[in-house]
Design a protein around this motif. Structure first.
Motif, PDB file in Angstrom:
ATOM      1  N   VAL A   1     -12.654  11.029  -3.927  1.00  0.00           N
ATOM      2  CA  VAL A   1     -12.547   9.587  -4.163  1.00  0.00           C
ATOM      3  C   VAL A   1     -11.621   9.382  -5.348  1.00  0.00           C
ATOM      4  N   LYS A   2     -10.491   8.730  -5.098  1.00  0.00           N
ATOM      5  CA  LYS A   2      -9.483   8.555  -6.134  1.00  0.00           C
ATOM      6  C   LYS A   2      -9.613   7.223  -6.863  1.00  0.00           C
ATOM      7  N   GLU A   3     -10.134   6.192  -6.188  1.00  0.00           N
ATOM      8  CA  GLU A   3     -10.349   4.899  -6.837  1.00  0.00           C
ATOM      9  C   GLU A   3     -11.433   4.142  -6.089  1.00  0.00           C
ATOM     10  N   MET A   4     -12.102   3.255  -6.806  1.00  0.00           N
ATOM     11  CA  MET A   4     -13.166   2.462  -6.205  1.00  0.00           C
ATOM     12  C   MET A   4     -13.280   1.139  -6.965  1.00  0.00           C
ATOM     13  N   ALA A   5     -13.440   0.058  -6.222  1.00  0.00           N
ATOM     14  CA  ALA A   5     -13.645  -1.267  -6.816  1.00  0.00           C
ATOM     15  C   ALA A   5     -14.800  -1.928  -6.071  1.00  0.00           C
TER      16      ALA A   5
ATOM     17  N   LEU B   1      -4.244   9.638   0.925  1.00  0.00           N
ATOM     18  CA  LEU B   1      -5.182   8.616   0.457  1.00  0.00           C
ATOM     19  C   LEU B   1      -5.386   7.598   1.563  1.00  0.00           C
ATOM     20  N   ARG B   2      -6.609   7.454   1.972  1.00  0.00           N
ATOM     21  CA  ARG B   2      -6.973   6.486   3.001  1.00  0.00           C
ATOM     22  C   ARG B   2      -7.893   5.465   2.363  1.00  0.00           C
ATOM     23  N   ARG B   3      -7.502   4.212   2.475  1.00  0.00           N
ATOM     24  CA  ARG B   3      -8.237   3.129   1.835  1.00  0.00           C
ATOM     25  C   ARG B   3      -9.195   2.486   2.829  1.00  0.00           C
TER      26      ARG B   3
ATOM     27  N   MET C   1       0.842  -1.164   0.000  1.00  0.00           N
ATOM     28  CA  MET C   1       0.000   0.000   0.000  1.00  0.00           C
ATOM     29  C   MET C   1       0.889   1.228   0.000  1.00  0.00           C
ATOM     30  N   SER C   2       0.563   2.191  -0.842  1.00  0.00           N
ATOM     31  CA  SER C   2       1.325   3.427  -0.873  1.00  0.00           C
ATOM     32  C   SER C   2       0.488   4.560  -0.298  1.00  0.00           C
ATOM     33  N   ILE C   3       1.160   5.508   0.300  1.00  0.00           N
ATOM     34  CA  ILE C   3       0.484   6.675   0.848  1.00  0.00           C
ATOM     35  C   ILE C   3       0.923   7.865   0.022  1.00  0.00           C
TER      36      ILE C   3
ATOM     37  N   THR D   1     -14.296  -1.367  -2.162  1.00  0.00           N
ATOM     38  CA  THR D   1     -13.021  -0.850  -1.673  1.00  0.00           C
ATOM     39  C   THR D   1     -12.780   0.484  -2.351  1.00  0.00           C
ATOM     40  N   CYS D   2     -12.401   1.483  -1.563  1.00  0.00           N
ATOM     41  CA  CYS D   2     -12.164   2.796  -2.154  1.00  0.00           C
ATOM     42  C   CYS D   2     -11.001   3.486  -1.465  1.00  0.00           C
ATOM     43  N   SER D   3     -10.359   4.397  -2.195  1.00  0.00           N
ATOM     44  CA  SER D   3      -9.315   5.261  -1.646  1.00  0.00           C
ATOM     45  C   SER D   3      -9.842   6.683  -1.709  1.00  0.00           C
ATOM     46  N   VAL D   4      -9.842   7.340  -0.563  1.00  0.00           N
ATOM     47  CA  VAL D   4     -10.387   8.685  -0.459  1.00  0.00           C
ATOM     48  C   VAL D   4      -9.327   9.590   0.140  1.00  0.00           C
ATOM     49  N   SER D   5      -9.133  10.751  -0.456  1.00  0.00           N
ATOM     50  CA  SER D   5      -8.165  11.720   0.041  1.00  0.00           C
ATOM     51  C   SER D   5      -8.811  12.508   1.175  1.00  0.00           C
ATOM     52  N   MET D   6      -8.272  12.328   2.408  1.00  0.00           N
ATOM     53  CA  MET D   6      -8.845  13.017   3.561  1.00  0.00           C
ATOM     54  C   MET D   6      -7.864  13.068   4.717  1.00  0.00           C
TER      55      MET D   6
END
Length: 95
Positions: free
Chosen positions: A49-53, A21-23, A1-3, A66-71
């Protein structure tokens, strides 16, 4: 996982931190309807929201999103509370 650091906070409060980015993994019920309810809530977050699956399978009681959200850390706590209030959400877990 990258931050990934999105942008620094403009507040002087050091507890607010900066946006990263918090997943999260969100488990829902009610099939596609439950997933769409969560997706609508994520859409309300705007461009954060940067990505969502999504994993929805016929005959399985729960679906997973599953999602990555910038917060910031504070926003992440509010995000979890907001999603847990939805009737179809079973759990919201940081990845």
């Amino acid at each position: 996982m990258s931050i990934t650091i999105d942008r620094p906070s403009t507040t002087t409060d050091r507890t607010a931190g900066c946006r990263i980015l918090r997943r999260h993994t969100i488990v829902t019920t009610h099939g596609m309807d439950g997933v769409l309810l969560v997706a609508a809530e994520l859409r309300a977050c705007g461009g954060l929201v940067k990505e969502m699956a999504v994993d929805v399978r016929e005959g399985v009681g729960c679906s997973e999103l599953t999602c990555s959200v910038s917060m910031t850390a504070e926003e992440a706590a509010e995000f979890v509370t907001r999603l847990r209030a939805l009737p179809s959400v079973e759990s919201v877990d940081p990845y």
